[in-house]
Each structure stands twice: as C-alpha cells, then as structure tokens.
Design a protein around this motif. Sequence first.
Motif, mmCIF file in Angstrom:
data_model
loop_
_atom_site.group_PDB
_atom_site.id
_atom_site.type_symbol
_atom_site.label_atom_id
_atom_site.label_comp_id
_atom_site.label_asym_id
_atom_site.label_seq_id
_atom_site.Cartn_x
_atom_site.Cartn_y
_atom_site.Cartn_z
ATOM 1 N N PRO A 3 45.125 37.804 50.542
ATOM 2 C CA PRO A 3 44.163 38.003 51.323
ATOM 3 C C PRO A 3 44.305 39.581 51.386
ATOM 4 O O PRO A 3 42.961 40.468 50.690
ATOM 5 C CB PRO A 3 43.240 37.192 52.370
ATOM 6 N N ASP A 4 44.909 39.654 52.306
ATOM 7 C CA ASP A 4 44.859 40.969 52.772
ATOM 8 C C ASP A 4 45.563 42.272 51.562
ATOM 9 O O ASP A 4 44.519 43.139 52.081
ATOM 10 C CB ASP A 4 45.728 40.772 54.267
ATOM 11 N N ASP A 5 46.244 41.260 50.642
ATOM 12 C CA ASP A 5 46.686 42.887 49.544
ATOM 13 C C ASP A 5 46.049 42.301 48.522
ATOM 14 O O ASP A 5 45.755 43.615 48.375
ATOM 15 C CB ASP A 5 47.619 41.754 49.314
ATOM 16 N N ARG A 6 43.787 41.396 48.399
ATOM 17 C CA ARG A 6 43.845 41.962 47.521
ATOM 18 C C ARG A 6 42.726 43.009 48.084
ATOM 19 O O ARG A 6 42.013 43.338 47.482
ATOM 20 C CB ARG A 6 42.926 40.575 46.919
ATOM 21 N N LYS B 103 48.411 31.055 44.576
ATOM 22 C CA LYS B 103 47.262 31.683 45.274
ATOM 23 C C LYS B 103 45.954 32.351 44.397
ATOM 24 O O LYS B 103 46.131 33.185 43.936
ATOM 25 C CB LYS B 103 47.449 33.158 45.920
ATOM 26 N N PHE B 104 45.603 31.716 42.693
ATOM 27 C CA PHE B 104 45.526 32.228 41.235
ATOM 28 C C PHE B 104 44.160 31.611 41.840
ATOM 29 O O PHE B 104 43.329 31.239 41.562
ATOM 30 C CB PHE B 104 46.557 31.235 40.482
ATOM 31 N N THR B 105 42.934 32.936 41.358
ATOM 32 C CA THR B 105 41.876 32.969 41.366
ATOM 33 C C THR B 105 40.843 31.656 40.805
ATOM 34 O O THR B 105 41.353 32.210 39.870
ATOM 35 C CB THR B 105 40.787 34.355 40.852
ATOM 36 N N GLY B 106 39.844 30.827 41.324
ATOM 37 C CA GLY B 106 39.856 29.964 40.069
ATOM 38 C C GLY B 106 40.196 28.789 40.023
ATOM 39 O O GLY B 106 39.945 27.679 39.767
ATOM 40 N N ILE C 22 39.593 41.371 38.909
ATOM 41 C CA ILE C 22 38.605 40.399 39.356
ATOM 42 C C ILE C 22 37.640 40.863 40.949
ATOM 43 O O ILE C 22 37.011 40.010 40.945
ATOM 44 C CB ILE C 22 39.998 38.855 39.482
ATOM 45 N N SER C 23 38.910 41.367 42.019
ATOM 46 C CA SER C 23 37.886 41.434 42.915
ATOM 47 C C SER C 23 37.433 40.276 43.524
ATOM 48 O O SER C 23 35.613 40.653 43.412
ATOM 49 C CB SER C 23 37.281 42.728 42.715
ATOM 50 N N PRO C 24 37.797 39.158 43.798
ATOM 51 C CA PRO C 24 37.057 38.142 44.316
ATOM 52 C C PRO C 24 36.076 38.398 45.375
ATOM 53 O O PRO C 24 35.159 36.854 45.472
ATOM 54 C CB PRO C 24 38.440 37.197 43.742
ATOM 55 N N TYR C 25 36.415 38.923 45.879
ATOM 56 C CA TYR C 25 35.373 39.297 47.173
ATOM 57 C C TYR C 25 34.104 39.661 47.576
ATOM 58 O O TYR C 25 34.043 40.601 46.930
ATOM 59 C CB TYR C 25 36.883 39.244 48.918
ATOM 60 N N ARG C 26 33.044 39.374 47.707
ATOM 61 C CA ARG C 26 32.092 39.837 47.626
ATOM 62 C C ARG C 26 32.042 41.071 49.173
ATOM 63 O O ARG C 26 31.942 42.507 48.464
ATOM 64 C CB ARG C 26 30.790 38.704 48.304
ATOM 65 N N SER D 282 42.772 29.557 44.582
ATOM 66 C CA SER D 282 42.049 31.096 45.775
ATOM 67 C C SER D 282 40.874 31.199 45.113
ATOM 68 O O SER D 282 40.436 31.136 43.969
ATOM 69 C CB SER D 282 42.769 31.904 45.155
ATOM 70 N N PRO D 283 39.727 31.450 46.190
ATOM 71 C CA PRO D 283 38.094 31.025 46.161
ATOM 72 C C PRO D 283 37.730 32.517 44.968
ATOM 73 O O PRO D 283 38.185 33.452 45.035
ATOM 74 C CB PRO D 283 37.444 31.189 47.026
ATOM 75 N N TYR D 284 36.348 32.966 43.697
ATOM 76 C CA TYR D 284 35.974 33.405 42.779
ATOM 77 C C TYR D 284 34.703 33.649 43.634
ATOM 78 O O TYR D 284 33.843 32.623 43.650
ATOM 79 C CB TYR D 284 36.059 33.694 41.963
#
Length: 205
Positions: A80-83, A159-162, A109-113, A165-167
């Motif tokens: 999360p921090d690195d993303r 920690k892979f999105t979807g 991807i930028s998964p976090y609003r 790890s959440p999207y």
Amino acid sequence: MSRDTTAHIVWHPTTVTKKERQERTGHKSAILWFTGLSGAGKSTLANAVEYELHQRSLASYVLDGDNIRHGLNRGLGFGPDDRKENIRRIGEVAKLFVDAGVITLTAFISPYREDRELARSLVDEGEFIEVYVKCPLEECERRDVKGLYQKARSGEISKFTGISSPYEEPEVAELVIESNEHSIEESVRTVITYLEKRGIISISS
C-alpha cells in the motif's frame, strides 16, 4: 533523521505560461488517467488513443505503469505505501506534462480511490479525466497476457490487485470503457469524442 526542507524552497514562476504553451500546440492539455485491473486493456487503449492524437499532430505522451517502474519508480514495491508513492510521483510528473501543454495519458492500475483523487487534485478542475477501463476479473484472468494472475494464484506474487489486494472502482469516473464489450476502435472513438465535446481538442473535419 530526515528533515522537511520545503520551508526553505521558493516556487519560481516560469516566463512562459501554460496557456501560452497550449496556444502554441493549438489545443488544451489534460490528464487521461486510465485505471483498471491488470489485463483490462489500459495500456492498449491509452496507446491507441495516443496514436489517434498523434495522427492529428497533437502533443501527447503515454506514461505507462510498467515502463515507469523501470526508471523513475524503480525500487518501489507493491504494498500500500509503495503503491501510494508510485501514484504520487506519476501524478506530479503528469502535472508537469499538463503544464507543458501536453495531453498526458497514464496507464496505471492505481487501485485506491484516495490516490487517484490526490492525482486529480494536482491539476486544475477539468484537467483530470478518469477513464475506468472496466473488465470482469474472469476475463482479465483469461487474457492473463503477462502470466501474472497465474503467479498470483500460485502464491508466487503476493498483494496482487484483484486476487490478494483490493481494487476500489471509481465512484464517478468521467468515462467508463467496458473493454470486454467494445472493440479498441469503438473505445478510442469514445475517448476522442469526449475530448472533442469538452473542447480539449478540436472536432476533426
């Protein structure tokens, strides 16, 4: 111990303004922020849109997630921090491109609003266009163009999105492109038409 040195830094205004740069290019500048799951088609669509812009002799540039991690964001992980830092940096770079009068297309991807909204806040109102490239997870896995979902399912990638790890889907994106329902040509036309209607580029004759 790191120290905040911003108190000793003064912003130096440029002689040439963003408006003057836009007048030189003959169009407005903006960020087209393509977001979505891995395999949804963000990079494919961003590059196809840029090709159309280039054919019209418009100033444009694609900032791609994988490519940026080979240089500017090399060394950042996928926690999360690195993303968050990944998106913060690319938001700042995209802001500079907009100031330069360039239509900037980012494919992340930028998964976090929260992180996407931070990028939006960096530019003037109307200069950030969120393009949600929407595609069912099952279809993204079926495509698995990079073999990443298979590695995530096997535990090789954490920690892979979807998967692990959440999207967080955009709540109100300017554009939603369902890449499993529309051809790349249709999707490009949707984006170009939006830019024309917004007055960012001129309507093609």
